[in-house]
Each structure stands twice: as structure tokens, then as C-alpha cells.
Design a protein around this motif. Structure first.
Motif, PDB file in Angstrom:
ATOM      1  N   PRO A  30       0.806  -1.231   0.000  1.00 21.86           N
ATOM      2  CA  PRO A  30       0.000   0.000   0.000  1.00 21.86           C
ATOM      3  C   PRO A  30       0.837   1.278   0.000  1.00 21.86           C
ATOM      4  CG  PRO A  30      -0.858  -1.562   1.596  1.00 21.86           C
ATOM      5  CD  PRO A  30       0.413  -2.138   1.066  1.00 21.86           C
ATOM      6  N   LEU A  31       1.906   1.316   0.766  1.00 25.40           N
ATOM      7  CA  LEU A  31       2.733   2.523   0.822  1.00 25.40           C
ATOM      8  C   LEU A  31       3.425   2.778  -0.512  1.00 25.40           C
ATOM      9  CD1 LEU A  31       3.349   4.642   2.953  1.00 25.40           C
ATOM     10  CD2 LEU A  31       5.336   3.308   3.625  1.00 25.40           C
ATOM     11  N   ALA A  32       3.878   1.726  -1.161  1.00 26.00           N
ATOM     12  CA  ALA A  32       4.508   1.867  -2.476  1.00 26.00           C
ATOM     13  C   ALA A  32       3.481   2.347  -3.500  1.00 26.00           C
ATOM     14  CB  ALA A  32       5.125   0.550  -2.925  1.00 26.00           C
ATOM     15  N   LYS A  33       2.248   1.850  -3.379  1.00 31.40           N
ATOM     16  CA  LYS A  33       1.179   2.300  -4.282  1.00 31.40           C
ATOM     17  C   LYS A  33       0.975   3.810  -4.177  1.00 31.40           C
ATOM     18  CE  LYS A  33      -2.106  -1.083  -4.151  1.00 31.40           C
ATOM     19  NZ  LYS A  33      -3.456  -1.627  -4.056  1.00 31.40           N
ATOM     20  N   ILE A  34       0.952   4.293  -2.949  1.00 29.52           N
ATOM     21  CA  ILE A  34       0.797   5.738  -2.727  1.00 29.52           C
ATOM     22  C   ILE A  34       1.962   6.483  -3.386  1.00 29.52           C
ATOM     23  CG2 ILE A  34       0.814   7.552  -0.967  1.00 29.52           C
ATOM     24  CD1 ILE A  34      -0.648   5.517   0.877  1.00 29.52           C
ATOM     25  N   GLY A  35       3.169   5.942  -3.246  1.00 28.41           N
ATOM     26  CA  GLY A  35       4.338   6.565  -3.864  1.00 28.41           C
ATOM     27  C   GLY A  35       4.235   6.628  -5.374  1.00 28.41           C
ATOM     28  N   PHE A  36       3.763   5.554  -5.996  1.00 28.69           N
ATOM     29  CA  PHE A  36       3.614   5.564  -7.454  1.00 28.69           C
ATOM     30  C   PHE A  36       2.541   6.557  -7.906  1.00 28.69           C
ATOM     31  CE2 PHE A  36       5.698   1.291  -7.318  1.00 28.69           C
ATOM     32  CZ  PHE A  36       6.744   1.599  -8.166  1.00 28.69           C
ATOM     33  N   TYR A  37       1.459   6.656  -7.150  1.00 26.01           N
ATOM     34  CA  TYR A  37       0.436   7.662  -7.477  1.00 26.01           C
ATOM     35  C   TYR A  37       0.970   9.072  -7.256  1.00 26.01           C
ATOM     36  CZ  TYR A  37      -3.320   4.309  -8.214  1.00 26.01           C
ATOM     37  OH  TYR A  37      -4.107   3.307  -8.718  1.00 26.01           O
ATOM     38  N   MET A  38       1.839   9.228  -6.281  1.00 30.32           N
ATOM     39  CA  MET A  38       2.393  10.548  -5.994  1.00 30.32           C
ATOM     40  C   MET A  38       3.293  11.030  -7.132  1.00 30.32           C
ATOM     41  SD  MET A  38       3.920  11.677  -2.429  1.00 30.32           S
ATOM     42  CE  MET A  38       2.966  12.973  -1.735  1.00 30.32           C
ATOM     43  N   ILE A  39       3.904  10.104  -7.859  1.00 33.87           N
ATOM     44  CA  ILE A  39       4.685  10.506  -9.030  1.00 33.87           C
ATOM     45  C   ILE A  39       3.776  11.194 -10.045  1.00 33.87           C
ATOM     46  CG2 ILE A  39       5.984   9.652 -11.037  1.00 33.87           C
ATOM     47  CD1 ILE A  39       7.227   7.569  -9.193  1.00 33.87           C
ATOM     48  N   PHE A  73      10.426  18.219  -4.366  1.00 28.36           N
ATOM     49  CA  PHE A  73      10.136  17.649  -3.053  1.00 28.36           C
ATOM     50  C   PHE A  73       9.146  16.491  -3.175  1.00 28.36           C
ATOM     51  CE2 PHE A  73       7.035  17.493   0.419  1.00 28.36           C
ATOM     52  CZ  PHE A  73       7.854  17.063   1.445  1.00 28.36           C
ATOM     53  N   PHE A  74       8.123  16.667  -4.025  1.00 24.38           N
ATOM     54  CA  PHE A  74       7.110  15.623  -4.180  1.00 24.38           C
ATOM     55  C   PHE A  74       7.671  14.390  -4.885  1.00 24.38           C
ATOM     56  CE2 PHE A  74       4.486  19.301  -3.331  1.00 24.38           C
ATOM     57  CZ  PHE A  74       3.648  18.784  -2.366  1.00 24.38           C
ATOM     58  N   LEU A  75       8.624  14.585  -5.783  1.00 24.69           N
ATOM     59  CA  LEU A  75       9.266  13.434  -6.413  1.00 24.69           C
ATOM     60  C   LEU A  75      10.109  12.674  -5.390  1.00 24.69           C
ATOM     61  CD1 LEU A  75       9.807  11.797  -8.959  1.00 24.69           C
ATOM     62  CD2 LEU A  75      11.706  13.344  -9.448  1.00 24.69           C
ATOM     63  N   THR A  76      10.833  13.410  -4.572  1.00 19.90           N
ATOM     64  CA  THR A  76      11.638  12.785  -3.523  1.00 19.90           C
ATOM     65  C   THR A  76      10.757  12.026  -2.540  1.00 19.90           C
ATOM     66  OG1 THR A  76      13.294  14.525  -3.726  1.00 19.90           O
ATOM     67  CG2 THR A  76      13.311  13.233  -1.686  1.00 19.90           C
ATOM     68  N   LEU A  77       9.667  12.656  -2.132  1.00 20.45           N
ATOM     69  CA  LEU A  77       8.740  12.016  -1.199  1.00 20.45           C
ATOM     70  C   LEU A  77       8.147  10.749  -1.802  1.00 20.45           C
ATOM     71  CD1 LEU A  77       7.346  12.147   1.547  1.00 20.45           C
ATOM     72  CD2 LEU A  77       5.587  13.588   0.490  1.00 20.45           C
ATOM     73  N   SER A  78       7.793  10.787  -3.077  1.00 19.42           N
ATOM     74  CA  SER A  78       7.227   9.596  -3.715  1.00 19.42           C
ATOM     75  C   SER A  78       8.248   8.472  -3.759  1.00 19.42           C
ATOM     76  CB  SER A  78       6.713   9.922  -5.121  1.00 19.42           C
ATOM     77  OG  SER A  78       7.771  10.250  -5.981  1.00 19.42           O
ATOM     78  N   ASN A  79       9.510   8.799  -4.054  1.00 16.76           N
ATOM     79  CA  ASN A  79      10.552   7.770  -4.079  1.00 16.76           C
ATOM     80  C   ASN A  79      10.760   7.151  -2.699  1.00 16.76           C
ATOM     81  OD1 ASN A  79      11.049   8.086  -6.812  1.00 16.76           O
ATOM     82  ND2 ASN A  79      12.646   9.605  -6.495  1.00 16.76           N
ATOM     83  N   ILE A  80      10.721   7.974  -1.673  1.00 13.62           N
ATOM     84  CA  ILE A  80      10.865   7.469  -0.309  1.00 13.62           C
ATOM     85  C   ILE A  80       9.716   6.526   0.032  1.00 13.62           C
ATOM     86  CG2 ILE A  80      10.782   8.148   2.132  1.00 13.62           C
ATOM     87  CD1 ILE A  80      12.400  10.670   1.276  1.00 13.62           C
TER      88      ILE A  80
END
Length: 101
Positions: A30-39, A73-80
């Protein structure tokens, strides 16, 4: 010859397809999913930021540090989030006992 803007716009379709399959697979953390959507959020945030930099400031987005840094910042956050999501999934997999046959 295809412009870089056209190529960028066309590249969104495969990524949206990836997001669709990812959501349907049920196998992504789930957390990775959020990261991919954040990209995708990063991309949609970067477009108006780039337009603002060009129209209002007469600069490329890369030359306006505060605006570029805010978008990045949002790209960095999504990668994290993606890394933490998969790290969490790996830890869960390692602690789950292997079923005996």
C-alpha cells in the motif's frame, strides 16, 4: 520530429496503464502504491509550475530554485514512499513462516 513536450505527454499513457494494472493486481504494498500515485501528482504539479516559471518569471523551471525545489520535493517524497513500501513488504515476507508441504 516529435517535440519533447509531445513525447512527455505521450509517456503519461503507459504510466497510467501501469498504475491501472498495479491497482488491479493487489500485489503492491500500500505505501509503495501511494508513492507511485504521488509521481503522477508530481507530474501534474510540475506542469503548472513550469508554465508559471516561463510566463511570469521568463525562466525555465530548472532555473527557479524555490519553485523547482518545491516540485522536486514531491518526487523525492514519492521515491521514499516506494522504497519504504517495498522494504516493509520484504520484512513482512521474511517474518512470515514458510508453509510445510
Amino acid at each position: 520530429m516529435i517535440s519533447k513536450e509531445t513525447l512527455f505527454a505521450l509517456s503519461l499513457f503507459p504510466y497510467i496503464g501501469f498504475l491501472w494494472f498495479m491497482a488491479r493486481s493487489g500485489q503492491f504494498p500500500p505505501l509503495a502504491k501511494i508513492g507511485f500515485y504521488m509521481i503522477l501528482f508530481f507530474v501534474f504539479l510540475t506542469i503548472p509550475a513550469g508554465i508559471y516559471a516561463k510566463v511570469a518569471l521568463g525562466q525555465s523551471l530548472a532555473n527557479v530554485d524555490w519553485l523547482h525545489g518545491g516540485a522536486e520535493f514531491f518526487l523525492t517524497l514519492s521515491n521514499i514512499l516506494i522504497v519504504l513500501g517495498f522494504q516493509q513488504a520484504l520484512k513482512e515476507k521474511q517474518t512470515t513462516p514458510i508453509p510445510k508441504m
